[in-house]
Design a protein around this motif. Structure first.
Motif, short mmCIF file in Angstrom:
data_model
loop_
_atom_site.label_atom_id
_atom_site.label_comp_id
_atom_site.label_asym_id
_atom_site.label_seq_id
_atom_site.Cartn_x
_atom_site.Cartn_y
_atom_site.Cartn_z
N ILE A 244 52.89 39.73 47.60
CA ILE A 244 51.74 38.83 47.56
C ILE A 244 51.36 38.49 46.12
CG2 ILE A 244 49.26 38.64 48.05
CD1 ILE A 244 49.83 40.56 50.44
N LEU A 245 51.07 37.22 45.88
CA LEU A 245 50.45 36.77 44.63
C LEU A 245 49.18 36.03 45.02
CD1 LEU A 245 53.54 35.47 42.62
CD2 LEU A 245 52.17 37.51 42.12
N TYR A 246 48.05 36.55 44.58
CA TYR A 246 46.77 35.95 44.97
C TYR A 246 46.66 34.53 44.40
CZ TYR A 246 41.77 35.02 45.22
OH TYR A 246 40.54 34.44 45.49
N GLY A 247 46.25 33.62 45.27
CA GLY A 247 46.04 32.23 44.86
C GLY A 247 47.26 31.34 44.99
N SER A 248 48.40 31.89 45.46
CA SER A 248 49.62 31.08 45.52
C SER A 248 49.47 29.87 46.45
CB SER A 248 50.81 31.94 45.96
OG SER A 248 50.59 32.49 47.25
N TYR A 249 48.69 30.03 47.52
CA TYR A 249 48.49 28.90 48.45
C TYR A 249 47.80 27.73 47.75
CZ TYR A 249 46.43 26.13 52.21
OH TYR A 249 46.04 25.09 53.02
N PHE A 250 46.84 28.03 46.86
CA PHE A 250 46.09 26.99 46.18
C PHE A 250 46.82 26.47 44.94
CE2 PHE A 250 43.03 29.84 48.26
CZ PHE A 250 42.39 28.94 49.09
N ALA A 251 47.78 27.25 44.44
CA ALA A 251 48.44 26.91 43.17
C ALA A 251 49.79 26.24 43.33
CB ALA A 251 48.61 28.18 42.33
N ARG A 252 50.39 26.30 44.52
CA ARG A 252 51.80 25.93 44.67
C ARG A 252 52.11 24.52 44.21
NH1 ARG A 252 51.82 25.19 51.18
NH2 ARG A 252 49.82 24.18 51.25
N ALA A 253 51.27 23.54 44.58
CA ALA A 253 51.54 22.16 44.19
C ALA A 253 51.43 21.99 42.68
CB ALA A 253 50.59 21.21 44.90
N ALA A 254 50.43 22.62 42.07
CA ALA A 254 50.23 22.50 40.62
C ALA A 254 51.36 23.17 39.85
CB ALA A 254 48.89 23.12 40.23
N ILE A 255 51.85 24.32 40.35
CA ILE A 255 52.97 25.00 39.70
C ILE A 255 54.21 24.12 39.76
CG2 ILE A 255 54.54 26.98 39.85
CD1 ILE A 255 52.18 28.60 40.98
N ASP A 256 54.45 23.54 40.92
CA ASP A 256 55.60 22.66 41.11
C ASP A 256 55.54 21.49 40.13
OD1 ASP A 256 57.97 22.34 42.41
OD2 ASP A 256 57.15 21.18 44.06
N LYS A 257 54.36 20.91 40.00
CA LYS A 257 54.20 19.73 39.15
C LYS A 257 54.31 20.09 37.66
CE LYS A 257 51.37 15.58 38.83
NZ LYS A 257 50.18 14.87 39.36
N ALA A 258 53.67 21.21 37.27
CA ALA A 258 53.70 21.63 35.86
C ALA A 258 55.02 22.28 35.48
CB ALA A 258 52.55 22.58 35.58
N ASP A 259 55.79 22.72 36.48
CA ASP A 259 57.03 23.47 36.27
C ASP A 259 56.77 24.71 35.43
OD1 ASP A 259 59.69 24.12 36.59
OD2 ASP A 259 60.36 22.91 34.88
N GLU A 260 55.61 25.35 35.71
CA GLU A 260 55.26 26.60 35.03
C GLU A 260 54.23 27.33 35.88
OE1 GLU A 260 53.81 28.17 30.64
OE2 GLU A 260 53.04 26.26 31.39
N CYS A 261 54.41 28.64 36.00
CA CYS A 261 53.45 29.47 36.71
C CYS A 261 52.74 30.38 35.71
CB CYS A 261 54.15 30.32 37.77
SG CYS A 261 53.04 31.46 38.64
N LEU A 262 51.42 30.30 35.69
CA LEU A 262 50.62 31.20 34.86
C LEU A 262 50.24 32.40 35.71
CD1 LEU A 262 48.21 28.64 33.13
CD2 LEU A 262 50.49 29.38 32.38
N LEU A 263 50.50 33.59 35.21
CA LEU A 263 50.19 34.81 35.96
C LEU A 263 49.09 35.58 35.25
CD1 LEU A 263 51.14 36.79 38.32
CD2 LEU A 263 52.31 38.01 36.50
N VAL A 264 48.01 35.87 35.97
CA VAL A 264 46.90 36.66 35.43
C VAL A 264 46.76 37.93 36.26
CG1 VAL A 264 45.69 34.70 34.44
CG2 VAL A 264 45.25 35.34 36.81
N GLU A 265 45.77 38.75 35.91
CA GLU A 265 45.68 40.05 36.57
C GLU A 265 44.75 40.06 37.77
OE1 GLU A 265 45.17 44.74 35.25
OE2 GLU A 265 44.71 43.14 33.83
N GLY A 266 43.59 39.39 37.65
CA GLY A 266 42.56 39.58 38.66
C GLY A 266 42.19 38.33 39.45
N TYR A 267 41.48 38.56 40.56
CA TYR A 267 41.02 37.47 41.42
C TYR A 267 40.11 36.50 40.66
CZ TYR A 267 42.37 40.87 45.07
OH TYR A 267 43.05 41.76 45.85
N THR A 268 39.16 37.05 39.91
CA THR A 268 38.19 36.19 39.23
C THR A 268 38.85 35.33 38.15
OG1 THR A 268 37.61 38.01 37.74
CG2 THR A 268 36.22 37.69 39.68
#
Length: 674
Positions: A244-268
């Motif tokens: 599981i990666l928290y927020g992946s459902y909300f981030a998937r389109a933006a990651i695809d478009k930016a061609d980069e995934c930013l990974l942080v530690e916490g929910y907030t």
């Protein structure tokens, strides 16, 4: 598993224009539709959808597929998830089949947990917004963190009241199963009594890639040294933390478009960055990355940037497991947020633009980051330095894909300079780790097959380039035959015979060397023999064998032609007729765009009249290839067997094969080819 009956019903209902049109603005262009590709940024539309073939193709980035693969690619769904999405769109009830009773029970449990989690999510949201306690405590906390109501609603944040049994009572009164509530982690049993597990906490629902709730993270609000700051859902059929990666459902389109995934530690951190408009971000939940999480990232992009605060323990935890990222082919970079800030506080402090600028200016490559961080602990200790050198060499050795060779060499050069050691020595150490890893894996046997031997023997003979290409390199004609079977196979050759049956009567599928072509031709033959009514190109476009389906789509997207050398050998007559055909086709496109239906009908007649010629031509090319192989084998036999009678027999066979070759070559010179 979804039943075949349901799959067939979905396939009969889906409309590729209807589905793709939900995500892409399409404009009709002739028989096809055109739009801007959703998979890469472009200003000039190159994304083409064919409603007749039910396939799409982007001539900019090269992506292609059918309706189901479009949903999978765009929404990052699995095959089953895509089918369920389509079933829901068209109001089709999904019937599932199960291999075993145990598997059936697992699916039923998972479905029940989805329902319970959905109920819980709504309960927590209502508590946050519709109760005085929720507004005074939960909503006030979120607003103190700088969260606006829009982002709270987007992430479906909630609140669990202080009462020990508020949720428990509500769930049981709605007839939810006690055991499943316990399995979901929503309630707990203490001293024989059931009570809420998340009481007095704000709630962060965790969604899967299709937006369904699979679990929760609950943060305590009161200062309590005995209670953990966060409580997460226990692992069950839905919630597996390592996947599981928290927020992946909300981030998937933006990651695809930016061609980069930013990974942080916490929910907030995720929520704050999304609110700031930085949406290509997910969280690991504070654990070191797992192979499943890395593969989830790779579904969207090959570029991973990890953003952490300066806490050394947290950073070292983050570094664990990143060697796996290198093996997965990810380009991993790290950024440390300055001055004891975390991504949440820092973006609120400096704003979105400055945050993005800081990340872009300060992100460092994982290996060099790891090296610089570790050097602080090494000091002048030779043993620690030796350990570090080995660690860096082992990390670099994992960058061992052919396309990453230059990157690996660059790592060696930079690392040896930073460590002040011999570059050749570090290179040798890296190679040692590579060899050790290879030797520890199972190695496949690599015996030279008959094809390799035949190629070597043929290379030593005096075959001209065109013959050598046809025998051993040029397999375009085999692909052309496969395309012909797809497009024409279910038409009738005569009153009683399908074109597919005619082709199979003329050729042997064992003569086909291209593995993909062989598999497709074999599948077509089996279908024609067992259930010819199902036979059409769409059957194979949506075939359950994904490799076969992809190959079919590639054939229909890219019509194959003969080898240029064989076009030259066939003579000027054939080339002249092909030119005429091209001119007629271009004329046809112009008249159809003007709405001339008479011209359209005339062209249809021309095409239909040529169908048999196209089929015969493809069969003749395959026969010619077989004859040339037989000639090669016969020539080798003649060289090996010098006995007069045997040589005489082989010489007769040679002359017969040459006569057959000449006859087919002459025929190919007068036939109009597609």
């Amino acid at each position: 598993m979804i039943s075949q009956q349901t799959i067939q019903e979905i396939l009969s209902r889906i409309d590729i224009i209807d589905v793709v049109g939900e995500f892409v603005k399409l404009k009709k262009r002739g028989a096809n539709y055109l739009g801007n590709c959703p998979f890469h940024n472009e200003k000039t539309p190159s994304f083409t959808v064919s409603p007749s073939k039910e396939i799409y193709k982007c001539f900019g980035c090269g992506k292609s597929g059918n309706t189901i693969s479009f949903v999978m690619e765009h929404e990052k769904y699995s095959y089953v998830e895509a089918l369920k999405w389509l079933a829901n769109k068209y109001g089709i009830e999904v019937e599932e089949t199960f291999v075993s009773q145990e598997q059936k029970e697992q699916y039923q449990t998972a479905d029940s947990l989805f329902i319970i989690n959905s109920f819980a999510e709504k309960f927590f949201i209502d508590q946050l917004f519709k109760t005085e306690e929720g507004r005074d405590i939960g909503l006030s906390y979120f607003k103190e963190r700088g969260f606006r109501e829009g982002i709270i609603e987007k992430f479906k944040l909630g609140y669990s009241p202080e009462s020990r049994t508020a949720f428990t009572d509500e769930a049981l009164s709605n007839q939810y199963n006690k055991e499943l509530l316990l399995k979901a982690g929503l309630i707990a049993e203490r001293n024989g009594n059931l009570q809420d597990n998340y009481r007095g906490r704000v709630i962060f629902p965790i969604h899967n890639n299709s937006g369904k709730v699979i679990g929760f993270g609950a943060r305590i609000l009161k200062t309590n040294e005995k209670a953990p700051k966060y409580i997460n859902t226990p692992e069950n059929e839905l919630y597996v933390k390592s996947k599981i990666l928290y927020g992946s459902y909300f981030a998937r389109a933006a990651i695809d478009k930016a061609d980069e995934c930013l990974l942080v530690e916490g929910y907030t951190d995720v929520v704050s960055l999304h609110q700031a408009g930085i949406e290509n971000v997910v969280a690991s939940g504070g654990t070191s990355l797992t192979i499943d999480q890395l593969r989830l990232v790779r579904k969207y992009t090959n570029n991973l940037t990890i953003i952490y605060d300066g806490d050394s323990a947290g950073v070292k935890a983050a570094l664990r497991g990143l060697d796996l990222a290198l093996e997965e082919g990810l380009n991993v970079k790290l950024v440390l947020i300055p001055d004891g800030e975390d991504p949440d506080s820092y973006v609120n402090k400096v704003g979105a633009a400055a945050f993005v600028q800081f990340v872009n200016q300060h992100k460092k490559d994982f290996i060099l980051f790891q090296l610089e961080l570790s050097l602080k602990d090494v000091g002048n200790d030779p043993a620690k330095k030796s350990e570090l050198v080995n660690k860096i060499a082992e990390s670099i050795s994992r960058v061992n894909k052919t396309e990453d060779f230059t990157r690996q060499q660059d790592y060696i050069k930079q690392s040896s300079s930073i460590l002040n050691i011999d570059e050749a020595g570090l290179n040798a150490l890296v190679n040692k780790y590579i060899r050790d890893r290879i030797s520890s894996q199972e190695r496949k046997s690599a015996f030279p097959g008959p094809d390799k031997e035949a190629v070597a023997q043929a290379a030593a003979t005096n075959f001209d380039d065109a013959t050598f290409d046809m025998l051993f390199k040029d397999q375009l004609q085999e692909k052309e035959l496969a395309r012909i079977l797809l497009e024409y196979g279910n038409r009738y050759w005569d009153d009683n015979t399908l074109i597919a049956d005619y082709v199979f009567g003329e050729i042997d599928e064992l003569d086909i060397e291209d593995k993909d072509v062989y598999n497709l031709v074999h599948a077509i033959k089996e279908l024609v023999q067992s259930n010819p009514k199902l036979f059409n190109d769409k059957y194979f476009i949506y075939h359950e064998d994904k490799q076969l389906s992809s190959f079919v789509i590639s054939l229909l997207n890219h019509p194959y032609e003969e080898s240029k050398k064989w076009i030259q050998k066939a003579g000027q007559n054939m080339g002249y007729q092909r030119t005429l055909f091209k001119q007629e086709y271009e004329s046809f496109l112009r008249t159809v765009s003007d709405g001339n239906e008479d011209e359209l009908n005339r062209f249809k007649l021309i095409s239909e009249d040529r169908t048999k010629d196209i089929v015969i031509s493809a069969i003749r090319y395959l026969k010619l290839k077989k004859i040339k192989r037989m000639l090669l084998q016969n020539q080798q036999d003649m060289e090996l067997d010098k006995a007069y009678e045997k040589f005489k027999e082989l010489h007769f066979i040679h002359r017969s094969l040459k006569d057959m070759e000449r006859e087919i070559t002459d025929q190919l010179g007068t036939v109009i080819l597609h």
